[in-house]
Design an enzyme around this catalytic site. Structure first.
Site, mmCIF file in Angstrom:
data_model
loop_
_atom_site.group_PDB
_atom_site.id
_atom_site.type_symbol
_atom_site.label_atom_id
_atom_site.label_comp_id
_atom_site.label_asym_id
_atom_site.label_seq_id
_atom_site.Cartn_x
_atom_site.Cartn_y
_atom_site.Cartn_z
ATOM 1 N N ASP A 106 41.247 21.028 65.807
ATOM 2 C CA ASP A 106 41.732 19.779 66.401
ATOM 3 C C ASP A 106 40.886 18.604 65.911
ATOM 4 O O ASP A 106 39.738 18.790 65.496
ATOM 5 C CB ASP A 106 41.643 19.839 67.931
ATOM 6 C CG ASP A 106 42.535 20.923 68.510
ATOM 7 O OD1 ASP A 106 43.493 21.329 67.832
ATOM 8 O OD2 ASP A 106 42.248 21.361 69.645
HETATM 9 N N1 URA Z 1 41.150 26.077 69.878
HETATM 10 C C1 URA Z 1 41.366 24.792 70.238
HETATM 11 O O1 URA Z 1 41.763 24.523 71.368
HETATM 12 N N2 URA Z 1 41.088 23.827 69.352
HETATM 13 C C2 URA Z 1 40.611 24.074 68.110
HETATM 14 O O2 URA Z 1 40.370 23.133 67.341
HETATM 15 C C3 URA Z 1 40.400 25.407 67.753
HETATM 16 C C4 URA Z 1 40.677 26.398 68.642
#
Ligand code: URA
Length: 240
Positions: A106
């Site tokens: 993310d």
């Molecule tokens: N899980 C998430 O919620 N975000 C990420 O970036 C990776 C795994």
């Protein structure tokens, strides 16, 4: 290896376009096995011939594997109209056309991101079938209880029907708000949605490991470096 056009070989190993390479070749910047080559149409086997371009020996590798310490605020994509991407952060010396992040973090997640131009390898390490664990450290809004930990570890089905496989969780501190979590899938916002399922929230998320390869602690946020063949084997334990 089959012989390929020289402009194609050089463009595949550098951040230059074939047109830019062709123009430098015309200016006499290419030596193949000690002989100046002025035409991009000529072919060579990059694994057998010595190719010197603009005074530098071309170290040919079919594919490239990069470890990045992803900072917050950049998107895990190859290009984006508005936002800065992880590929934009790769320095020119190692950048190539066709690079993409193998799996997404993310925008606000930090840590180990692998970038490559090897689609087959990316597919193998991301497929849940291959059991390659990705390890994260998450800071939580509230303490996690033993019961909630066990619920998540056994695997859950989210309200929208998304089934999430079993995972491993370690509580890292006395306040029970810092955990290490190992998952082998990469579903959208997976860890955040898992914690949400047990009425918690992830405040900070960092990926520290892919398979058995940990992020290089000397990489500052936004920095990256090449992954060696031995390190690549630590990510994936399947035969190639
Ligand atoms: N899980 C998430 O919620 N975000 C990420 O970036 C990776 C795994």
């Amino acid at each position: 290896m089959k012989k390929q056009r020289l402009d194609k070989i050089i463009a595949s190993q550098t951040s230059l376009s074939r047109k830019e390479v062709a123009s430098l070749i015309k200016k006499g910047e290419l030596l193949v096995d000690g002989v100046v080559v002025l035409s991009s149409d000529e072919k060579a086997d990059p694994e057998k011939s010595e190719i010197i371009f603009c005074g530098n020996k071309l170290g040919y590798s079919e594919f490239i594997y990069i470890m990045m310490n992803k900072p917050k605020g950049v998107v895990s994509a190859s290009s984006d109209k508005r936002a800065k991407t992880v590929v934009d952060l790769v320095p020119d010396e190692i950048r190539r056309d066709g690079l993409f992040p193998a799996g997404r973090l993310d925008k606000d997640t930090t840590g180990f991101l692998l970038l490559t131009d090897d689609g087959e390898f990316a597919h193998k390490i991301l497929s849940p079938k291959n059991h390659i664990f990705k390890t994260y450290i998450a800071s939580l809004e509230k303490p996690i209880s033993e019961e909630e930990k066990t619920t998540l570890e056994k695997g859950i089905t989210l309200a929208d029907g998304t089934a999430l496989k079993e995972c491993e969780i370690k509580i890292l501190d006395g306040t029970k708000t810092k955990i290490e979590i190992k998952i082998r899938e990469g579903k959208f916002h997976q860890i955040k949605r898992m914690l949400h399922f047990v009425n918690n929230e992830v405040l900070e998320l960092e990926r520290i490991c892919m398979g058995n390869l940990s992020i290089d602690p000397s990489l500052k946020p936004g920095e990256c470096r090449l992954i060696s063949e031995d390190e690549k084997k630590l990510i994936s334990n399947f035969d190639e």
